[in-house]
Design an enzyme around this catalytic site. Structure first.
Site, short mmCIF file in Angstrom:
data_model
loop_
_atom_site.label_atom_id
_atom_site.label_comp_id
_atom_site.label_asym_id
_atom_site.label_seq_id
_atom_site.Cartn_x
_atom_site.Cartn_y
_atom_site.Cartn_z
N ARG A 48 0.81 -1.23 0.00
CA ARG A 48 0.00 0.00 0.00
C ARG A 48 0.84 1.27 0.00
NH1 ARG A 48 -4.81 -1.84 3.91
NH2 ARG A 48 -3.01 -2.65 5.00
N LYS A 145 4.81 -17.96 7.91
CA LYS A 145 4.10 -18.30 9.13
C LYS A 145 3.54 -17.02 9.77
CE LYS A 145 6.20 -18.49 13.01
NZ LYS A 145 7.11 -17.87 13.98
N HIS A 175 11.17 -21.37 8.10
CA HIS A 175 12.52 -20.99 7.67
C HIS A 175 13.60 -21.85 8.32
CE1 HIS A 175 12.80 -18.57 11.36
NE2 HIS A 175 14.09 -18.50 11.14
N LYS A 179 17.62 -23.84 6.83
CA LYS A 179 18.95 -23.70 7.42
C LYS A 179 19.81 -24.90 7.01
CE LYS A 179 17.35 -21.11 11.45
NZ LYS A 179 18.01 -19.83 11.58
N GLU A 213 17.00 -17.87 22.71
CA GLU A 213 17.28 -16.57 22.10
C GLU A 213 17.63 -15.58 23.19
OE1 GLU A 213 14.85 -15.54 18.40
OE2 GLU A 213 13.44 -16.53 19.73
N ASP A 232 4.82 -19.81 18.44
CA ASP A 232 5.81 -19.08 17.65
C ASP A 232 7.00 -19.95 17.25
OD1 ASP A 232 6.89 -16.57 16.59
OD2 ASP A 232 8.35 -16.68 18.21
N HIS A 237 8.99 -24.73 14.15
CA HIS A 237 10.43 -24.97 13.96
C HIS A 237 10.93 -26.19 14.74
CE1 HIS A 237 10.03 -21.13 12.21
NE2 HIS A 237 10.26 -20.38 13.27
N LYS A 337 12.69 -16.75 25.04
CA LYS A 337 13.26 -15.44 24.76
C LYS A 337 13.98 -14.95 26.01
CE LYS A 337 10.82 -14.50 20.85
NZ LYS A 337 11.55 -14.49 19.58
C1 BG6 Z 1 10.63 -16.75 14.01
C2 BG6 Z 1 9.93 -16.34 15.28
O1 BG6 Z 1 9.86 -17.69 13.31
O2 BG6 Z 1 11.88 -17.32 14.33
C3 BG6 Z 1 10.79 -15.38 16.07
O3 BG6 Z 1 8.71 -15.72 14.95
C4 BG6 Z 1 12.15 -15.95 16.31
O4 BG6 Z 1 10.16 -15.06 17.31
C5 BG6 Z 1 12.77 -16.44 15.00
O5 BG6 Z 1 12.96 -14.93 16.88
C6 BG6 Z 1 14.06 -17.18 15.26
O6 BG6 Z 1 14.68 -17.44 14.04
P1 BG6 Z 1 16.24 -17.60 13.95
O7 BG6 Z 1 16.49 -17.97 12.51
O8 BG6 Z 1 16.85 -16.27 14.32
O9 BG6 Z 1 16.61 -18.67 14.89
#
Ligand code: BG6
Length: 500
Positions: A48, A145, A175, A179, A213, A232, A237, A337
């Protein structure tokens, strides 16, 4: 496989957004640098924000190093993706670009938008005649996602999408599967004769998967507070990683053969319901603290997070896979986190020898043989085993034999999005989540999510920023006489980076 995909236009909905700028365009630039993009290729960013082609390229250039030539194949269309009437302009623009760049009628539509648009965009594209395939051409859809927020919403989303698309047109991104080191799980397991014979309940004692993280939720409070760590990170993942660790060997390396095996693992998860939820799933939320002289906010003080939020920022789970290979073997999974460091790793703990002949040098906990597969950072593999301490007697000390990816290649490992974009361009969906797997994963976590919503007696534990989560997560595993492996030297170490 390293061959150039067929000519096409990649249309990115959410073209002015963060993901496009930070991940997608840099990944495309890297592919172009390796000469892996088709000779006739264009990107059309859609959003937009009122950019022109020139101002869009300028904005992207500000986030790239180099890439001037590549940006000539990038265009922009300002439209409202939520408005059916705007799809006529899109169709015209695609024809103009196709004529100017000889890109033909193959298209990838990348939905980097809020999920509310996942059903309307494909439907509007279908109405505009942009989803049907003619003369061997293709139309593919990549969806970011979150794919649903529970089993029912994921199933409904799949049903709606499949009204105007076929499953083989849909590429659901996880994603983590892009990796390198996640893919290496497959290679390590199935290209080495030494691991596979041990990879089962007879030799494996338990498996740990940690994805920690150091960052908090940054500016994503609005999204995160609706999601939480289970949705999340774990539902997608971490379960995908578990699928690759636990799956049977596929008969061939093909998209369906691999995804069939992952699905069987998901279908064998022992459901966690009723009282088991309190015992086997620990949730936590970070509270403010000072780490290395710096003060960090608690989760409830973060931007866009309600002061009484009960969203979990940490989850640890003990689960079982009820099948022939893994019957009775616990898998411990945790993610959070604001933990001490950023690390994702899988630790396979092997059973001890049947009889103890030697005593341990340090008299500490005997963690036995471990295989650590480090997914990030400091990607590599480590094996821990005991050797004799020099000198008199037969005392045993653990040593580590390790391999670091960085010793193998000069360049940095490619970003996940490079691999995933290229795979989609080549029509290879192996590293994307299939409908049935996504639904099976939601089916598994659904009872936990609803118990958390409905049963106030299930605790939400606090943990200070910079720690490894609530004590309850330690107690869960220590009750079974192990400890989590701490990727830093010891449990109280704080640090940006912990080497393998
Ligand atoms: C994302 C989550 O899918 O993956 C995030 O929404 C997270 O909260 C991220 O920080 C982590 O990805 P990576 O590749 O940095 O481990």
């Amino acid at each position: 496989m390293m061959y150039k995909p067929q000519e096409h236009i990649l249309v990115i909905f959410g073209g002015s957004g963060d993901l496009t700028r930070r991940k997608l365009i840099p990944a495309l630039l890297a592919l172009s640098g390796q000469d892996l993009l088709p000779d006739q290729f264009a990107v059309l960013g859609v959003g937009r924000t009122p950019y022109t082609d020139a101002s869009y390229r300028e904005m992207l250039a500000g986030h790239l190093q180099g890439g001037k030539d590549f940006l000539h194949s990038v265009f922009y269309l300002s439209m409202d993706p939520g408005k059916k009437e705007d799809y006529g302009i899109l169709k015209t623009r695609l024809s103009e670009i196709a004529a100017a760049r000889q890109t033909g009628i193959n298209h990838i539509f990348y939905l980097a938008t809020p999920p509310e648009l996942y059903t309307s965009i494909p439907a509007f594209l279908a109405d505009a005649g942009l989803t049907s395939r003619e003369d061997g051409s293709w139309r593919r859809f990549i969806l970011e996602k979150p794919f649903g927020t529970d089993y029912r919403s994921a199933r409904d989303l799949n049903e709606t999408l499949l009204r105007c698309l076929n499953e083989d047109q849909i590429y659901r991104i996880d994603h983590y599967l892009g990796k390198e080191t996640v893919q290496n799980l497959l290679v390590t397991r199935f290209s080495n004769g030494i691991f596979e014979p041990l990879w089962n309940r007879n030799y494996v004692h338990h498996v740990q998967i940690t994805s920690s993280e150091r960052i908090g939720i940054e500016t994503r409070g609005g999204y995160y507070d609706q999601a939480g760590a289970l949705r999340d990170m774990l539902q997608n993942h971490l379960l995908q990683i578990l699928g690759l660790i636990a799956m049977e060997p596929p008969t061939v390396i093909s998209s369906d053969a691999i995804r069939n095996e992952i699905l069987k693992v998901f279908q064998s998860f022992r459901p966690i319901t009723g009282k088991a939820i309190k015992r086997q799933v620990i949730r936590g939320q970070y509270v403010g603290s000072r780490v290395q002289g710096e003060t960090f906010k608690g989760y409830r003080e973060e931007q866009d997070v309600p002061g009484d939020s009960r969203t979990e920022t940490f989850v640890a789970m003990k689960m079982y896979i009820d099948n022939w290979r893994w019957g009775g073997i616990p898998f411990y999974i945790r993610t959070g986190k604001r933990l001490p460091t950023r690390v994702t790793e899988v630790v396979v703990h092997f059973k001890p020898t049947p009889h103890t002949l030697f005593c341990k040098w340090d008299q500490g906990v005997d963690n036995g043989n471990q295989l650590v597969i480090r997914i990030q950072p400091d990607e590599g593999i480590l094996i821990q085993f005991g050797v004799k301490v020099q000198g008199a007697g037969f005392k045993v000390q653990d040593v580590k034999m390790d391999f670091h990816y960085k010793d193998l290649i000069d360049n940095k490992l490619p970003e996940a999005y490079q691999r995933l974009l290229l795979d989609c361009m080549q029509g290879d969906s192996t590293l994307f989540s299939r409908k049935d797997t996504v639904e099976a994963a939601w089916k598994f976590v659904d009872p936990i999510l609803s118990a958390w919503d409905n049963d106030p007696s299930i605790p939400l534990h606090e943990y200070p920023v910079g720690t490894w989560g609530p004590d309850a997560a330690e107690q869960m595993i220590e009750g079974d006489v192990f400890t989590w492996r701490y990727p830093c030297r010891n449990r109280s170490d704080e640090g940006e980076y912990c080497a393998l």
